[in-house]
Design an enzyme around this catalytic site. Structure first.
Site, mmCIF file in Angstrom:
data_model
loop_
_atom_site.group_PDB
_atom_site.id
_atom_site.type_symbol
_atom_site.label_atom_id
_atom_site.label_comp_id
_atom_site.label_asym_id
_atom_site.label_seq_id
_atom_site.Cartn_x
_atom_site.Cartn_y
_atom_site.Cartn_z
ATOM 1 N N SER A 97 1.337 -1.187 -0.213
ATOM 2 C CA SER A 97 -0.067 0.423 -0.050
ATOM 3 C C SER A 97 0.795 0.924 0.170
ATOM 4 O O SER A 97 0.793 2.248 -0.964
ATOM 5 C CB SER A 97 -0.863 -0.214 1.429
ATOM 6 O OG SER A 97 -2.442 -1.066 1.081
ATOM 7 N N ARG A 279 2.751 -30.773 9.830
ATOM 8 C CA ARG A 279 2.173 -31.292 10.958
ATOM 9 C C ARG A 279 2.025 -32.659 10.508
ATOM 10 O O ARG A 279 0.623 -33.346 9.646
ATOM 11 C CB ARG A 279 0.763 -30.391 10.801
ATOM 12 C CG ARG A 279 -0.178 -30.460 11.926
ATOM 13 C CD ARG A 279 0.207 -30.273 13.152
ATOM 14 N NE ARG A 279 -0.635 -29.515 14.394
ATOM 15 C CZ ARG A 279 -0.324 -29.311 15.096
ATOM 16 N NH1 ARG A 279 0.782 -29.100 15.601
ATOM 17 N NH2 ARG A 279 -1.324 -30.141 16.078
ATOM 18 N N GLY A 350 -4.870 -24.509 11.932
ATOM 19 C CA GLY A 350 -5.812 -24.383 12.824
ATOM 20 C C GLY A 350 -5.675 -23.621 14.065
ATOM 21 O O GLY A 350 -5.291 -22.650 13.380
ATOM 22 N N GLU A 374 -10.026 1.385 -2.638
ATOM 23 C CA GLU A 374 -9.876 1.246 -4.189
ATOM 24 C C GLU A 374 -10.615 0.595 -5.070
ATOM 25 O O GLU A 374 -9.876 0.110 -6.129
ATOM 26 C CB GLU A 374 -8.439 0.605 -4.777
ATOM 27 C CG GLU A 374 -6.857 1.149 -3.650
ATOM 28 C CD GLU A 374 -6.314 2.518 -4.764
ATOM 29 O OE1 GLU A 374 -6.903 2.486 -6.089
ATOM 30 O OE2 GLU A 374 -5.409 2.935 -4.298
ATOM 31 N N GLY A 375 -11.806 1.175 -5.217
ATOM 32 C CA GLY A 375 -13.161 0.590 -5.573
ATOM 33 C C GLY A 375 -13.326 -0.600 -4.548
ATOM 34 O O GLY A 375 -13.029 -1.629 -4.563
#
Lengths: 395, 258
Positions: A97, A279, A350, A374-375
């Site tokens: 940004s 995991r 999770g 921005e719209g």
């Protein structure tokens, strides 16, 4: 040390990029790995923009990178520019940004609507990061409908006097100069909207940090108040004329956002894949379960589609053929896509998915802003609806 | 100060490489190639030395396939002045053949310094720098971790087992660079755009004169490449302090690391 980010490229999109485009992408990618990833989680939780990164971004030449070299910019094509946005937002939407506002919303209007003196005065200083800019269009009561703005500019003997308030202004408190859009004519005349370059130390100009954000926390979002702000005649951007001028700037920024969203989605997908492989649950990696595989397959599919969309849009833009409606489609699709990818990654992770140590929830929270700024997603839907049917559904 | 930096195009160590069907080559499909990371330090050092001297030239030289032009342009984007590609389809497995080709190119260049990365991350040979020095009759300091140049001589520090070795040498000299000597810059966007316009000479070469049994000429041949064995699954020998005696026993008797 975390492994270096390798990107997502299921369709050998790299082969469609030029050597320079890949080199630009790789240099920004490496810089983000080394400088952004180690600090961004903490900056986000602390709620401040990592200003220490600005000189590094400027040194690489990231600000206004698609503007010409004669004004101190890098003179890149639009695909290379898009790849920069992609890599910055892989780090954080707040960082992208910052660069979007500096380049597309301040440097671009100075380049497009400014006099030669204004270009020479501001652009090199902004490219080098010595001057930070912000863009004041949105007002507290006028977001999707900027034509209703209440900020007024009245001509005086010595120049102009501005009065009004602007809200949701990225870089507002950091900026040295603001591009302020104001009506020079009647309050109901959007054709009288023109742009002004207002140094933020001008008497009567104040900026206030907007507190309490749960999104874009590593970004400066401020409210601007202009109370009898006197600026000289030369503050006017002479070529700006009517609401279409700020809208042209937004098209530039939206183009970068369409690419940036792909970067955020890639970051999340990368995290999701690595987590799914490592995991263990019920004695095997969770990536071995169909539900998680479906998540990952969906993410990869959507990222790949969005990548190709951006690339073709960039090529059209370089040929001068991209329409604002095509940019709307890309912004609308890609930001929504990235938000979904971030959400699914958050879920795949999770309980760990809610921690700042991982990226997904930060990106998810950020992307909710990107979805709206921005719209908004909805406004882009109406832009496309009008394009398809020829019938406006606004207002 | 005129400085040559010899660089190499190597497979990115972050990409997962596959062995080709012949069992000895690298399957290049999907592999990303980069400037050898140790060479980045050498390029950076050349740029800093040139900038400090306020004049001179930094020339990057690579032996490699046509695609190594891209590797050279990475160094040009960082700021090197021009590049030379000694083009061959096969980089010799025999370091001496590479060194001979480089030495022939460097011989009449009038360089004050010739820099190399201390090794290439694809073959780990550490050979070519010292061999080039020998072929050119120049002093060579390897694995330079700190460097001072004053007039026509230099002082280098090398990290050795348990300490630092300080070496003095006259210029011209060949140095191989250790990581950490400097902080390599990122190629800036303007540098990337400028790199396209910098001179890059392509000179076809035939290492080893086309003879010798090894790949790309020379006396060394790679007969096989084998991926490392899959890591065995770990095992948990117990929990807390009670596990320590068993852990020590296994580290001593099984892993033999104590």
């Amino acid at each position: 040390m975390a492994p270096k980010f390798q990107g997502v490229d299921f369709y050998d999109v790299d082969a469609l990029l030029s050597e320079e485009e890949r080199a630009v992408r790789d240099t920004v990618r490496a810089w983000v790995d080394d400088n952004v990833i180690p600090v961004i989680g903490e900056a986000y939780v602390a709620g401040h923009f990592p200003t220490q990164l600005v000189p590094g971004m400027a040194e690489l030449g990231l600000f206004g990178a698609n503007l010409p070299e004669e004004y101190g910019c890098a003179g890149l094509d639009n695909v290379a520019y898009g790849l920069i946005m992609q890599e910055l937002e892989r780090g954080d939407s707040g960082l992208r940004s910052f660069a979007s506002v500096q380049g597309a919303l301040v440097m671009y209007p100075i380049y497009t609507f400014g006099s030669e003196e204004q270009k020479k005065q501001w652009l090199p200083q902004m490219a080098s990061g010595k001057v930070i800019g912000c863009f004041g269009l949105t007002e507290p009561d006028f977001g999707s409908n900027p034509s209703g703005m209440l900020t007024l500019a009245r001509e005086t003997k010595a120049g102009w006097v501005l009065n009004g308030a602007k809200m949701w202004i990225t870089n507002g408190s950091t900026a040295h100069v603001a591009v302020v859009w104001a009506k020079t004519g009647a309050i109901d005349d959007p054709e009288s909207i023109r742009g002004f370059l207002v140094p933020t130390n001008t008497k009567g100009f104040s900026a206030k940090d907007q507190k309490g954000k749960l999104s874009l926390r590593a970004s400066d979002t401020s409210e601007l108040v202009l109370q009898d702000v006197h600026v000289p005649t030369e503050a006017l951007l002479p070529q700006s004329a009517g609401l279409k001028s700020p809208l042209l700037c937004l098209t530039q920024a939206r183009y970068g956002i369409a690419w940036g969203a792909v970067g955020a989605a890639m970051a999340c997908y990368d995290e999701a894949v690595s987590y799914a492989k490592n995991r263990l649950m019920f004695g095997k990696p969770i990536g071995g379960f169909q539900l998680q595989q479906a998540r990952l397959a969906e993410m990869l599919t959507e990222i790949t589609k969005a990548q190709l969309l951006c690339l073709q849009l960039g090529r059209l833009k370089d040929q001068g053929k991209a329409t604002p409606q095509q940019v709307s489609l890309a912004k609308r699709n890609n930001v929504n896509m990235a938000t979904e990818v971030a959400r699914e990654t958050r879920r795949l992770l999770g309980a760990n998915g809610i921690l700042a140590e991982y990226q997904a929830m930060r990106h998810l929270a950020n992307l909710e802003s990107v979805y709206t700024y921005e719209g908004t997603h909805d406004i882009h839907t109406l832009i496309l609806g009008q394009e398809i049917t020829g019938i406006s559904a606004f207002g | 100060m005129k400085i040559a930096v010899c660089i190499k195009r190597v497979a990115d160590s972050e990409t997962r490489v596959k062995i080709g069907a012949d069992g000895k080559s690298l399957d290049e499909a999907g592999v990303k190639f980069i400037l050898n990371p140790y060479d980045e330090f050498a390029v950076e050092e050349a740029l800093q030395r040139k900038e400090k001297a306020g004049a001179g030239e930094a020339v990057v030289i690579a032996l490699g396939p046509p695609q190594a032009q891209e590797t050279i342009r990475t160094a040009l984007a960082m700021g090197a002045d021009r590049g030379v590609l000694l083009q061959t389809d096969e980089v010799p497995a025999d370091g001496l053949e590479t060194a001979k080709v480089l030495a022939a190119e460097l011989k009449d260049g009038g360089y004050d310094l010739i820099l190399f990365g201390k090794m290439a991350i694809d073959d780990y040979n550490h050979q070519v720098g010292p061999m080039v020095a020998e072929l050119l009759g120049l002093p060579c300091v390897t694995t330079v971790a700190h460097l001072e140049i004053a007039g026509d001589s230099g002082t280098a520090e090398r990290e050795i087992e348990g300490g630092v070795e300080v070496v003095e040498f006259p210029l011209p000299a060949v140095l191989t660079i250790e990581k950490g000597l400097n902080e390599p810059r990122y190629p800036a966007l303007k540098g990337i755009m400028a790199a396209k316009k910098k001179p890059l000479d392509v000179k076809p070469v035939t290492p080893g004169g086309g003879c010798g049994g090894g790949r790309g000429g020379g006396r060394v041949e790679v007969v096989a490449r084998v991926p490392p064995p899959e890591r065995k699954e770990g095992r948990i020998v117990g929990e807390g302090a009670a596990a320590v005696p068993e852990l020590i026993r296994l580290l001593r008797e099984e892993a033999k690391v104590l």
